[in-house]
Motif scaffolding. Structure first.
Motif, PDB file in Angstrom:
ATOM      1  N   ALA A   1     128.526  74.468  92.784  1.00  0.00           N
ATOM      2  CA  ALA A   1     127.841  73.235  92.106  1.00  0.00           C
ATOM      3  C   ALA A   1     127.743  73.665  90.733  1.00  0.00           C
ATOM      4  O   ALA A   1     127.670  74.753  90.109  1.00  0.00           O
ATOM      5  CB  ALA A   1     126.611  72.831  92.845  1.00  0.00           C
ATOM      6  N   PRO A   2     127.920  72.672  89.747  1.00  0.00           N
ATOM      7  CA  PRO A   2     127.825  72.956  88.492  1.00  0.00           C
ATOM      8  C   PRO A   2     126.225  73.350  88.156  1.00  0.00           C
ATOM      9  O   PRO A   2     125.262  73.018  88.700  1.00  0.00           O
ATOM     10  CB  PRO A   2     128.009  71.408  87.751  1.00  0.00           C
ATOM     11  N   PRO A   3     125.942  74.473  87.281  1.00  0.00           N
ATOM     12  CA  PRO A   3     124.727  74.718  87.165  1.00  0.00           C
ATOM     13  C   PRO A   3     123.616  73.644  86.599  1.00  0.00           C
ATOM     14  O   PRO A   3     122.297  73.977  86.743  1.00  0.00           O
ATOM     15  CB  PRO A   3     124.819  75.856  85.829  1.00  0.00           C
ATOM     16  N   ALA A   4     124.318  72.632  86.032  1.00  0.00           N
ATOM     17  CA  ALA A   4     123.461  71.307  85.394  1.00  0.00           C
ATOM     18  C   ALA A   4     122.784  70.703  86.784  1.00  0.00           C
ATOM     19  O   ALA A   4     121.942  69.846  86.611  1.00  0.00           O
ATOM     20  CB  ALA A   4     124.292  70.507  84.671  1.00  0.00           C
ATOM     21  N   GLN A   5     123.424  70.975  87.845  1.00  0.00           N
ATOM     22  CA  GLN A   5     122.892  70.300  89.356  1.00  0.00           C
ATOM     23  C   GLN A   5     122.163  71.208  90.169  1.00  0.00           C
ATOM     24  O   GLN A   5     121.440  70.521  90.974  1.00  0.00           O
ATOM     25  CB  GLN A   5     124.114  69.728  89.906  1.00  0.00           C
ATOM     26  N   VAL A   6     122.019  72.376  89.866  1.00  0.00           N
ATOM     27  CA  VAL A   6     121.182  73.455  90.541  1.00  0.00           C
ATOM     28  C   VAL A   6     119.799  73.615  89.558  1.00  0.00           C
ATOM     29  O   VAL A   6     120.160  74.473  88.703  1.00  0.00           O
ATOM     30  CB  VAL A   6     122.146  74.779  90.914  1.00  0.00           C
ATOM     31  N   PHE A   7     118.821  73.297  90.031  1.00  0.00           N
ATOM     32  CA  PHE A   7     117.447  73.540  89.587  1.00  0.00           C
ATOM     33  C   PHE A   7     116.655  74.730  90.144  1.00  0.00           C
ATOM     34  O   PHE A   7     116.763  74.790  91.089  1.00  0.00           O
ATOM     35  CB  PHE A   7     116.872  72.097  89.408  1.00  0.00           C
ATOM     36  N   LYS A   8     116.123  75.370  89.047  1.00  0.00           N
ATOM     37  CA  LYS A   8     115.115  76.461  89.499  1.00  0.00           C
ATOM     38  C   LYS A   8     113.738  75.905  89.337  1.00  0.00           C
ATOM     39  O   LYS A   8     113.516  75.056  88.393  1.00  0.00           O
ATOM     40  CB  LYS A   8     115.503  77.761  88.614  1.00  0.00           C
ATOM     41  N   THR A   9     113.132  76.377  90.123  1.00  0.00           N
ATOM     42  CA  THR A   9     111.446  76.223  90.122  1.00  0.00           C
ATOM     43  C   THR A   9     110.900  77.396  89.543  1.00  0.00           C
ATOM     44  O   THR A   9     110.613  78.438  89.950  1.00  0.00           O
ATOM     45  CB  THR A   9     110.939  75.896  91.827  1.00  0.00           C
ATOM     46  N   LEU A  10     110.026  77.047  88.424  1.00  0.00           N
ATOM     47  CA  LEU A  10     109.293  78.137  87.672  1.00  0.00           C
ATOM     48  C   LEU A  10     107.771  77.833  87.818  1.00  0.00           C
ATOM     49  O   LEU A  10     107.282  76.663  87.513  1.00  0.00           O
ATOM     50  CB  LEU A  10     109.805  78.213  86.342  1.00  0.00           C
TER      51      LEU A  10
ATOM     52  N   GLN B   1     121.701  63.238  86.638  1.00  0.00           N
ATOM     53  CA  GLN B   1     122.576  63.539  87.724  1.00  0.00           C
ATOM     54  C   GLN B   1     122.238  62.681  88.891  1.00  0.00           C
ATOM     55  O   GLN B   1     121.046  62.037  88.825  1.00  0.00           O
ATOM     56  CB  GLN B   1     122.329  65.033  88.395  1.00  0.00           C
ATOM     57  N   GLU B   2     123.167  62.283  89.603  1.00  0.00           N
ATOM     58  CA  GLU B   2     122.762  61.239  90.996  1.00  0.00           C
ATOM     59  C   GLU B   2     122.072  62.168  91.963  1.00  0.00           C
ATOM     60  O   GLU B   2     120.962  61.559  92.586  1.00  0.00           O
ATOM     61  CB  GLU B   2     123.993  60.925  91.523  1.00  0.00           C
ATOM     62  N   ARG B   3     122.469  63.438  92.199  1.00  0.00           N
ATOM     63  CA  ARG B   3     121.430  64.358  93.080  1.00  0.00           C
ATOM     64  C   ARG B   3     121.353  65.813  92.342  1.00  0.00           C
ATOM     65  O   ARG B   3     122.459  66.182  91.606  1.00  0.00           O
ATOM     66  CB  ARG B   3     122.263  64.570  94.262  1.00  0.00           C
ATOM     67  N   ILE B   4     120.493  66.556  92.663  1.00  0.00           N
ATOM     68  CA  ILE B   4     120.251  67.794  92.276  1.00  0.00           C
ATOM     69  C   ILE B   4     119.954  68.456  93.364  1.00  0.00           C
ATOM     70  O   ILE B   4     119.344  68.257  94.557  1.00  0.00           O
ATOM     71  CB  ILE B   4     118.980  67.650  91.061  1.00  0.00           C
ATOM     72  N   TYR B   5     120.245  70.129  93.176  1.00  0.00           N
ATOM     73  CA  TYR B   5     119.733  70.861  94.350  1.00  0.00           C
ATOM     74  C   TYR B   5     118.229  71.533  93.765  1.00  0.00           C
ATOM     75  O   TYR B   5     118.199  72.023  92.558  1.00  0.00           O
ATOM     76  CB  TYR B   5     120.684  72.097  94.447  1.00  0.00           C
ATOM     77  N   VAL B   6     117.447  71.735  94.668  1.00  0.00           N
ATOM     78  CA  VAL B   6     116.248  72.480  94.162  1.00  0.00           C
ATOM     79  C   VAL B   6     115.955  73.423  95.548  1.00  0.00           C
ATOM     80  O   VAL B   6     116.445  72.963  96.731  1.00  0.00           O
ATOM     81  CB  VAL B   6     115.070  71.486  94.111  1.00  0.00           C
ATOM     82  N   ASN B   7     115.171  74.621  95.487  1.00  0.00           N
ATOM     83  CA  ASN B   7     114.976  75.405  96.436  1.00  0.00           C
ATOM     84  C   ASN B   7     114.209  74.672  97.765  1.00  0.00           C
ATOM     85  O   ASN B   7     113.218  73.837  97.399  1.00  0.00           O
ATOM     86  CB  ASN B   7     114.288  76.524  95.919  1.00  0.00           C
TER      87      ASN B   7
ATOM     88  N   GLN C   1     118.936  75.685  99.708  1.00  0.00           N
ATOM     89  CA  GLN C   1     118.764  74.610  98.810  1.00  0.00           C
ATOM     90  C   GLN C   1     118.698  73.461  99.438  1.00  0.00           C
ATOM     91  O   GLN C   1     119.316  73.127 100.593  1.00  0.00           O
ATOM     92  CB  GLN C   1     119.644  74.566  97.612  1.00  0.00           C
ATOM     93  N   CYS C   2     117.981  72.218  98.885  1.00  0.00           N
ATOM     94  CA  CYS C   2     118.096  70.840  99.356  1.00  0.00           C
ATOM     95  C   CYS C   2     118.606  70.095  98.253  1.00  0.00           C
ATOM     96  O   CYS C   2     118.084  70.228  97.097  1.00  0.00           O
ATOM     97  CB  CYS C   2     116.578  70.422  99.757  1.00  0.00           C
ATOM     98  N   ARG C   3     119.182  69.174  98.629  1.00  0.00           N
ATOM     99  CA  ARG C   3     119.944  68.297  97.759  1.00  0.00           C
ATOM    100  C   ARG C   3     118.926  66.858  97.606  1.00  0.00           C
ATOM    101  O   ARG C   3     119.041  66.277  98.857  1.00  0.00           O
ATOM    102  CB  ARG C   3     121.098  68.024  97.918  1.00  0.00           C
ATOM    103  N   ILE C   4     118.569  66.442  96.758  1.00  0.00           N
ATOM    104  CA  ILE C   4     117.748  65.346  96.483  1.00  0.00           C
ATOM    105  C   ILE C   4     118.285  64.322  95.463  1.00  0.00           C
ATOM    106  O   ILE C   4     118.906  64.637  94.572  1.00  0.00           O
ATOM    107  CB  ILE C   4     116.004  65.840  96.528  1.00  0.00           C
ATOM    108  N   ASP C   5     117.487  63.105  95.531  1.00  0.00           N
ATOM    109  CA  ASP C   5     117.520  62.261  94.387  1.00  0.00           C
ATOM    110  C   ASP C   5     116.539  62.368  93.377  1.00  0.00           C
ATOM    111  O   ASP C   5     115.457  62.219  93.902  1.00  0.00           O
ATOM    112  CB  ASP C   5     117.605  60.734  94.943  1.00  0.00           C
ATOM    113  N   PRO C   6     116.773  62.812  92.238  1.00  0.00           N
ATOM    114  CA  PRO C   6     115.579  63.305  91.356  1.00  0.00           C
ATOM    115  C   PRO C   6     114.675  62.154  90.945  1.00  0.00           C
ATOM    116  O   PRO C   6     113.678  62.466  90.798  1.00  0.00           O
ATOM    117  CB  PRO C   6     116.244  63.854  90.256  1.00  0.00           C
ATOM    118  N   ARG C   7     115.440  60.774  91.063  1.00  0.00           N
ATOM    119  CA  ARG C   7     114.550  59.615  90.758  1.00  0.00           C
ATOM    120  C   ARG C   7     113.430  59.422  91.847  1.00  0.00           C
ATOM    121  O   ARG C   7     112.036  59.160  91.549  1.00  0.00           O
ATOM    122  CB  ARG C   7     115.260  58.560  90.356  1.00  0.00           C
ATOM    123  N   VAL C   8     113.970  59.405  93.118  1.00  0.00           N
ATOM    124  CA  VAL C   8     112.870  59.306  94.090  1.00  0.00           C
ATOM    125  C   VAL C   8     111.941  60.333  94.281  1.00  0.00           C
ATOM    126  O   VAL C   8     110.941  60.152  94.489  1.00  0.00           O
ATOM    127  CB  VAL C   8     113.920  59.117  95.467  1.00  0.00           C
ATOM    128  N   ALA C   9     112.348  61.490  94.278  1.00  0.00           N
ATOM    129  CA  ALA C   9     111.378  62.578  94.353  1.00  0.00           C
ATOM    130  C   ALA C   9     110.331  62.733  93.315  1.00  0.00           C
ATOM    131  O   ALA C   9     109.051  62.790  93.486  1.00  0.00           O
ATOM    132  CB  ALA C   9     112.387  63.899  94.195  1.00  0.00           C
TER     133      ALA C   9
END
Length: 163
Positions: A47-56, A129-135, A142-150
């Protein structure tokens, strides 16, 4: 009577199920020696890095925790995070402190289902992004989610905090 946890369930997936946040799980090889775990996850997922998010996890003014979710290929603007949280400074939380606070291991910290809930900021680029990945609460998952909904359901602040 509560239903038993699903195989592979984590506190993060249990939270998302309880809150009716739709997600899909995606496992990948986890490289404990990778210097940039988020980038390693993006590569492993294809996946493109812009769609895979890290939690800090950060500390505002050395005392108040906050959770920040940014793209894996970007850097956190600590001063901006501090200002958004009404503080003067922000610093990365020590890994052991982040693990104690969230009950997740570093490399597996999820913004969902943390032991002690902290104010959470999602970088505004997520909404591009339509969907992003977060841990999903486990290293290599990873889980793929809709960032607007979450962000709406969890009350996350959405601001540009990554450069």
């Amino acid at each position: 009577m509560s239903k038993p946890a699903a195989p592979g369930a984590t506190p993060a997936t249990t939270f998302m199920d309880k809150e009716h946040i739709a997600y899909t799980l995606h496992a990948h090889d986890y490289d404990a020696d990778a210097s940039a775990k988020g980038l390693q996850a993006a590569e492993a997922l294809g996946a493109p890095p812009a769609q895979v998010f890290k939690t800090l996890m950060v500390l505002i003014d050395r005392t108040r925790p906050a959770c920040v979710i940014i793209p894996s290929d970007r850097r956190l603007m600590l001063k901006k995070v501090a200002a958004l949280q009404g503080g003067k400074s922000a610093a990365m939380m020590l890994p052991a402190d982040a693990e104690r606070l969230t009950a997740f291991k570093t490399g597996g910290i999820s913004p969902f289902g943390q032991k002690k809930r902290s104010p959470t900021i999602l970088d505004a680029s997520a909404l591009e992004q339509e969907r992003i990945y977060v841990n999903a609460g486990r290293r290599g998952q990873q889980c793929r989610i809709d960032p607007r909904v979450a962000s709406a359901q969890c009350g996350w602040l959405v601001e540009a905090v990554a450069e």
